[in-house]
Design a protein around this motif. Structure first.
Motif, PDB file in Angstrom:
ATOM      1  N   PHE A  64       0.804  -1.219   0.000  1.00 28.85           N
ATOM      2  CA  PHE A  64       0.000   0.000   0.000  1.00 28.85           C
ATOM      3  C   PHE A  64       0.838   1.271   0.000  1.00 28.85           C
ATOM      4  CE2 PHE A  64       0.289  -1.683   4.330  1.00 28.85           C
ATOM      5  CZ  PHE A  64       0.915  -0.643   4.997  1.00 28.85           C
ATOM      6  N   ALA A  65       2.124   1.177  -0.294  1.00 27.95           N
ATOM      7  CA  ALA A  65       3.017   2.343  -0.225  1.00 27.95           C
ATOM      8  C   ALA A  65       2.549   3.475  -1.144  1.00 27.95           C
ATOM      9  CB  ALA A  65       4.444   1.937  -0.576  1.00 27.95           C
ATOM     10  N   ASN A  66       2.146   3.164  -2.354  1.00 28.93           N
ATOM     11  CA  ASN A  66       1.711   4.208  -3.287  1.00 28.93           C
ATOM     12  C   ASN A  66       0.437   4.897  -2.804  1.00 28.93           C
ATOM     13  OD1 ASN A  66       3.850   3.598  -4.940  1.00 28.93           O
ATOM     14  ND2 ASN A  66       2.666   2.193  -6.213  1.00 28.93           N
ATOM     15  N   ILE A  67      -0.468   4.126  -2.214  1.00 32.88           N
ATOM     16  CA  ILE A  67      -1.713   4.694  -1.700  1.00 32.88           C
ATOM     17  C   ILE A  67      -1.417   5.595  -0.507  1.00 32.88           C
ATOM     18  CG2 ILE A  67      -3.936   4.126  -0.638  1.00 32.88           C
ATOM     19  CD1 ILE A  67      -3.802   1.482  -2.289  1.00 32.88           C
ATOM     20  N   ALA A  68      -0.561   5.133   0.399  1.00 35.22           N
ATOM     21  CA  ALA A  68      -0.208   5.927   1.576  1.00 35.22           C
ATOM     22  C   ALA A  68       0.543   7.188   1.175  1.00 35.22           C
ATOM     23  CB  ALA A  68       0.630   5.090   2.534  1.00 35.22           C
ATOM     24  N   ASN A  69       1.441   7.087   0.195  1.00 31.75           N
ATOM     25  CA  ASN A  69       2.158   8.271  -0.284  1.00 31.75           C
ATOM     26  C   ASN A  69       1.204   9.294  -0.872  1.00 31.75           C
ATOM     27  OD1 ASN A  69       4.749   7.528   0.447  1.00 31.75           O
ATOM     28  ND2 ASN A  69       5.121   6.457  -1.473  1.00 31.75           N
ATOM     29  N   HIS A  72     -10.983   4.611  -1.482  1.00 28.95           N
ATOM     30  CA  HIS A  72     -11.475   3.688  -0.455  1.00 28.95           C
ATOM     31  C   HIS A  72     -10.527   3.580   0.739  1.00 28.95           C
ATOM     32  CE1 HIS A  72     -14.721   2.425  -3.046  1.00 28.95           C
ATOM     33  NE2 HIS A  72     -13.850   2.252  -4.026  1.00 28.95           N
ATOM     34  N   TYR A  73      -9.455   4.340   0.719  1.00 28.08           N
ATOM     35  CA  TYR A  73      -8.448   4.283   1.780  1.00 28.08           C
ATOM     36  C   TYR A  73      -8.324   5.644   2.458  1.00 28.08           C
ATOM     37  CZ  TYR A  73      -6.878  -0.020  -0.505  1.00 28.08           C
ATOM     38  OH  TYR A  73      -6.804  -1.266  -1.041  1.00 28.08           O
ATOM     39  N   PHE A  74      -7.887   5.621   3.725  1.00 31.99           N
ATOM     40  CA  PHE A  74      -7.533   6.866   4.397  1.00 31.99           C
ATOM     41  C   PHE A  74      -6.381   6.597   5.360  1.00 31.99           C
ATOM     42  CE2 PHE A  74     -10.733   5.075   7.174  1.00 31.99           C
ATOM     43  CZ  PHE A  74     -10.264   5.330   8.448  1.00 31.99           C
ATOM     44  N   LEU A  75      -5.607   7.629   5.582  1.00 31.36           N
ATOM     45  CA  LEU A  75      -4.406   7.538   6.408  1.00 31.36           C
ATOM     46  C   LEU A  75      -4.685   8.170   7.755  1.00 31.36           C
ATOM     47  CD1 LEU A  75      -1.388   6.680   6.230  1.00 31.36           C
ATOM     48  CD2 LEU A  75      -0.892   9.030   5.589  1.00 31.36           C
ATOM     49  N   ASP A  76      -4.486   7.400   8.815  1.00 32.31           N
ATOM     50  CA  ASP A  76      -4.537   7.906  10.186  1.00 32.31           C
ATOM     51  C   ASP A  76      -3.178   7.567  10.757  1.00 32.31           C
ATOM     52  OD1 ASP A  76      -5.265   8.945  12.596  1.00 32.31           O
ATOM     53  OD2 ASP A  76      -6.611   7.309  13.153  1.00 32.31           O
ATOM     54  N   ASP A  77      -2.267   8.507  10.618  1.00 19.34           N
ATOM     55  CA  ASP A  77      -0.848   8.289  10.867  1.00 19.34           C
ATOM     56  C   ASP A  77      -0.613   7.502  12.136  1.00 19.34           C
ATOM     57  OD1 ASP A  77       1.614   8.645   9.744  1.00 19.34           O
ATOM     58  OD2 ASP A  77       2.036  10.524  10.757  1.00 19.34           O
ATOM     59  N   LEU A  87      -2.611   2.920   7.635  1.00 13.00           N
ATOM     60  CA  LEU A  87      -3.522   3.106   6.516  1.00 13.00           C
ATOM     61  C   LEU A  87      -4.712   2.187   6.731  1.00 13.00           C
ATOM     62  CD1 LEU A  87      -3.748   4.524   3.671  1.00 13.00           C
ATOM     63  CD2 LEU A  87      -3.073   2.318   2.739  1.00 13.00           C
ATOM     64  N   PHE A  88      -5.907   2.693   6.471  1.00  8.71           N
ATOM     65  CA  PHE A  88      -7.134   1.924   6.642  1.00  8.71           C
ATOM     66  C   PHE A  88      -7.890   1.882   5.331  1.00  8.71           C
ATOM     67  CE2 PHE A  88      -6.033   3.476  10.795  1.00  8.71           C
ATOM     68  CZ  PHE A  88      -6.307   2.417  11.636  1.00  8.71           C
ATOM     69  N   LYS A  89      -8.668   0.815   5.156  1.00  9.04           N
ATOM     70  CA  LYS A  89      -9.503   0.683   3.968  1.00  9.04           C
ATOM     71  C   LYS A  89     -10.953   0.571   4.387  1.00  9.04           C
ATOM     72  CE  LYS A  89     -10.561  -1.844  -0.152  1.00  9.04           C
ATOM     73  NZ  LYS A  89     -10.427  -2.984  -0.986  1.00  9.04           N
ATOM     74  N   ILE A  90     -11.815   1.293   3.691  1.00  4.09           N
ATOM     75  CA  ILE A  90     -13.251   1.144   3.874  1.00  4.09           C
ATOM     76  C   ILE A  90     -13.681   0.069   2.876  1.00  4.09           C
ATOM     77  CG2 ILE A  90     -15.493   2.276   3.821  1.00  4.09           C
ATOM     78  CD1 ILE A  90     -13.907   4.951   4.207  1.00  4.09           C
ATOM     79  N   CYS A  91     -13.968  -1.107   3.385  1.00  5.27           N
ATOM     80  CA  CYS A  91     -14.257  -2.259   2.526  1.00  5.27           C
ATOM     81  C   CYS A  91     -15.687  -2.198   1.990  1.00  5.27           C
ATOM     82  CB  CYS A  91     -14.025  -3.542   3.308  1.00  5.27           C
ATOM     83  SG  CYS A  91     -12.295  -3.762   3.767  1.00  5.27           S
ATOM     84  N   ALA A  92     -16.014  -3.140   1.118  1.00  5.23           N
ATOM     85  CA  ALA A  92     -17.318  -3.157   0.453  1.00  5.23           C
ATOM     86  C   ALA A  92     -18.466  -3.286   1.449  1.00  5.23           C
ATOM     87  CB  ALA A  92     -17.374  -4.298  -0.552  1.00  5.23           C
ATOM     88  N   ASP A  93     -18.224  -3.922   2.600  1.00  4.44           N
ATOM     89  CA  ASP A  93     -19.265  -4.054   3.623  1.00  4.44           C
ATOM     90  C   ASP A  93     -19.313  -2.844   4.550  1.00  4.44           C
ATOM     91  OD1 ASP A  93     -16.886  -4.506   4.926  1.00  4.44           O
ATOM     92  OD2 ASP A  93     -17.459  -6.456   5.753  1.00  4.44           O
TER      93      ASP A  93
END
Length: 171
Positions: free
Chosen positions: A57-62, A87-92, A95-101
């Motif tokens: 997830f390095a590219n998403i976090a960057n 679908h992702y957010f960074l809480d330093d 990194l967290f993902k908001i999944c389909a559910d």
């Protein structure tokens, strides 16, 4: 930490008194050095396939940390990246993902993923269930990584106890 509002022309005896107190921890604070390392220093690294030390997830976090994107992506790759990144957010520093559910799960990689998968399969609450149920237990624990189903399948096929019980899975 105390917060005092100071108004011009108003005498504040409490603030005046507190400012004159000696701090018993002052010498401890002066001895501390500034830490210049960050928990996820690998996020700034350029990723390439096959490098297991770099998170998937390095590219998403960057992108979330500083709007950095990898140079050289085609327009299709950029479209997919921007579709996925929302679908992702960074809480330093995580990194967290908001999944389909609509459940928020923490993104992990590497040995942590293996340890969590192993604990969900043959830990105290494991039960040596099949790959899909093991992956479900990981999701229920609040973790995510993209290859979870494949990794769970590989773990179950290599699990000696499962193979002896007759839950044989073909690789």
């Amino acid at each position: 930490m105390l917060l005092f509002v100071i108004k011009k022309g108003v005498e504040n005896l409490a603030v005046d008194h507190l400012s004159r107190l000696e701090n018993p921890h002052q010498s401890d604070l002066e001895k501390k050095e500034i830490t210049e390392t960050f928990p996820l220093e690998t996020l700034g690294m350029v990723t390439f396939r096959g490098d297991s030390s770099t998170p998937w997830f390095a590219n998403i976090a960057n992108y979330h940390a500083g709007n950095f994107i990898v140079k050289g992506m085609s327009s299709q790759q950029k479209n997919k990246f921007f579709k996925d990144v929302k679908h992702y957010f960074l809480d330093d520093p995580y990194l967290f993902k908001i999944c389909a559910d609509q459940v928020i799960r923490r993104c992990i990689y590497g040995q942590k993923a293996v340890d969590i998968l192993t604990a969900c399969h043959n830990g105290p609450t494991g039960g040596h269930h099949g790959a899909n149920y093991t992956a479900k237990k990981v999701f229920d624990s609040g973790f995510f990584w993209p290859t979870i189903y494949r990794d769970a399948h590989d773990l179950v096929t290599r699990c000696d106890a499962c193979q002896r019980q007759g839950k044989i899975l073909q690789p």
